[in-house]
Motif scaffolding. Structure first.
Motif, mmCIF file in Angstrom:
data_model
loop_
_atom_site.group_PDB
_atom_site.id
_atom_site.type_symbol
_atom_site.label_atom_id
_atom_site.label_comp_id
_atom_site.label_asym_id
_atom_site.label_seq_id
_atom_site.Cartn_x
_atom_site.Cartn_y
_atom_site.Cartn_z
ATOM 1 N N MET A 1 0.807 -1.198 0.000
ATOM 2 C CA MET A 1 0.000 0.000 0.000
ATOM 3 C C MET A 1 0.851 1.263 0.000
ATOM 4 O O MET A 1 0.298 2.351 -0.018
ATOM 5 C CB MET A 1 -0.939 0.000 1.209
ATOM 6 C CG MET A 1 -2.010 -1.064 1.125
ATOM 7 S SD MET A 1 -3.195 -1.076 2.467
ATOM 8 C CE MET A 1 -3.869 0.535 2.412
ATOM 9 N N ASN A 2 2.169 1.104 0.006
ATOM 10 C CA ASN A 2 3.040 2.276 0.038
ATOM 11 C C ASN A 2 2.868 3.163 -1.187
ATOM 12 O O ASN A 2 2.954 4.381 -1.092
ATOM 13 C CB ASN A 2 4.499 1.857 0.163
ATOM 14 C CG ASN A 2 4.791 1.225 1.501
ATOM 15 O OD1 ASN A 2 4.060 1.424 2.459
ATOM 16 N ND2 ASN A 2 5.843 0.437 1.563
ATOM 17 N N LYS A 13 -6.405 7.026 1.924
ATOM 18 C CA LYS A 13 -5.240 6.155 2.088
ATOM 19 C C LYS A 13 -5.018 5.834 3.567
ATOM 20 O O LYS A 13 -4.779 4.685 3.933
ATOM 21 C CB LYS A 13 -3.994 6.796 1.497
ATOM 22 C CG LYS A 13 -2.773 5.894 1.644
ATOM 23 C CD LYS A 13 -1.542 6.451 1.004
ATOM 24 C CE LYS A 13 -0.405 5.458 1.207
ATOM 25 N NZ LYS A 13 0.815 5.879 0.577
ATOM 26 N N LYS A 14 -5.109 6.839 4.430
ATOM 27 C CA LYS A 14 -4.926 6.613 5.857
ATOM 28 C C LYS A 14 -5.995 5.665 6.402
ATOM 29 O O LYS A 14 -5.711 4.764 7.179
ATOM 30 C CB LYS A 14 -4.953 7.931 6.632
ATOM 31 C CG LYS A 14 -4.735 7.737 8.132
ATOM 32 C CD LYS A 14 -4.777 9.035 8.874
ATOM 33 C CE LYS A 14 -4.602 8.931 10.355
ATOM 34 N NZ LYS A 14 -4.836 7.669 10.997
ATOM 35 N N LEU A 16 -7.630 3.315 4.745
ATOM 36 C CA LEU A 16 -7.336 1.958 4.273
ATOM 37 C C LEU A 16 -6.154 1.343 5.021
ATOM 38 O O LEU A 16 -6.169 0.147 5.344
ATOM 39 C CB LEU A 16 -7.077 1.959 2.768
ATOM 40 C CG LEU A 16 -8.295 2.243 1.906
ATOM 41 C CD1 LEU A 16 -7.908 2.312 0.436
ATOM 42 C CD2 LEU A 16 -9.377 1.201 2.123
ATOM 43 N N GLU A 17 -5.145 2.139 5.312
ATOM 44 C CA GLU A 17 -4.001 1.638 6.081
ATOM 45 C C GLU A 17 -4.424 1.251 7.499
ATOM 46 O O GLU A 17 -4.007 0.212 8.012
ATOM 47 C CB GLU A 17 -2.887 2.691 6.129
ATOM 48 C CG GLU A 17 -2.162 2.850 4.817
ATOM 49 C CD GLU A 17 -1.193 4.017 4.818
ATOM 50 O OE1 GLU A 17 -1.279 4.901 5.711
ATOM 51 O OE2 GLU A 17 -0.341 4.056 3.908
ATOM 52 N N ASP A 18 -5.247 2.090 8.137
ATOM 53 C CA ASP A 18 -5.728 1.793 9.492
ATOM 54 C C ASP A 18 -6.576 0.524 9.515
ATOM 55 O O ASP A 18 -6.435 -0.312 10.404
ATOM 56 C CB ASP A 18 -6.544 2.960 10.053
ATOM 57 C CG ASP A 18 -5.698 4.180 10.371
ATOM 58 O OD1 ASP A 18 -4.452 4.031 10.471
ATOM 59 O OD2 ASP A 18 -6.268 5.277 10.528
ATOM 60 N N ALA A 20 -6.458 -1.932 7.280
ATOM 61 C CA ALA A 20 -5.578 -3.068 6.974
ATOM 62 C C ALA A 20 -4.811 -3.505 8.219
ATOM 63 O O ALA A 20 -4.692 -4.706 8.495
ATOM 64 C CB ALA A 20 -4.609 -2.689 5.852
ATOM 65 N N MET A 21 -4.313 -2.547 8.985
ATOM 66 C CA MET A 21 -3.589 -2.857 10.217
ATOM 67 C C MET A 21 -4.512 -3.536 11.223
ATOM 68 O O MET A 21 -4.130 -4.503 11.885
ATOM 69 C CB MET A 21 -3.003 -1.579 10.812
ATOM 70 C CG MET A 21 -2.231 -1.809 12.085
ATOM 71 S SD MET A 21 -0.785 -2.835 11.854
ATOM 72 C CE MET A 21 0.389 -1.597 11.423
#
Length: 123
Positions: A1-2, A13-14, A16-18, A20-21
């Motif tokens: 996702m980088n 993006k933030k 989706l990253e949160d 995913a984590m």
């Protein structure tokens, strides 16, 4: 996702990253018994840096609808982070019994503006 980017939607993006984590904890290896023992004897100042604590916290967050609601709410709070023309479109649902030609989704409903596929005759 980088390398993932969304034009005019920096909060997406933030989010989706949160997410995913958060969901990744289901697929991670559980910390060892030694890690959990270390957590019990650790000084309060370093507890949040231990893997067992992070694992337990994310497991707890995953069970909480409040945490997921918080992530979603935080991502949409600032209207300047979203384009002005980003709006919902009305879609009409058609019950499958009314229109047997449409492919039925898992929910049992078909979307009326979905293009119809030609059915192949059974051989």
């Amino acid at each position: 996702m980088n390398d993932l980017t969304f034009k005019d939607r920096p909060q997406l993006k933030k989010l989706l990253e949160d997410l995913a984590m958060l969901f990744a904890v289901r697929y991670e290896k559980k910390p060892t018994d030694e890690d959990f023992k270390l957590l019990q004897i650790a000084d309060a100042r370093i507890v949040e840096h231990l893997e067992a604590w992070k694992y337990m916290r994310r497991q707890q967050q995953l069970r909480s609808h409040h945490h997921i609601n918080h992530l979603l709410t935080a991502s949409i709070q600032d209207p300047t982070c979203w384009p002005g023309d980003d709006h919902a479109k009305q879609r009409t649902l058609v019950h499958p019994q009314e229109d047997g030609k449409r492919k039925v989704t898992k929910s049992g409903w078909a979307i009326s503006d979905r293009p119809l596929k030609k059915l192949k005759p059974k051989a």
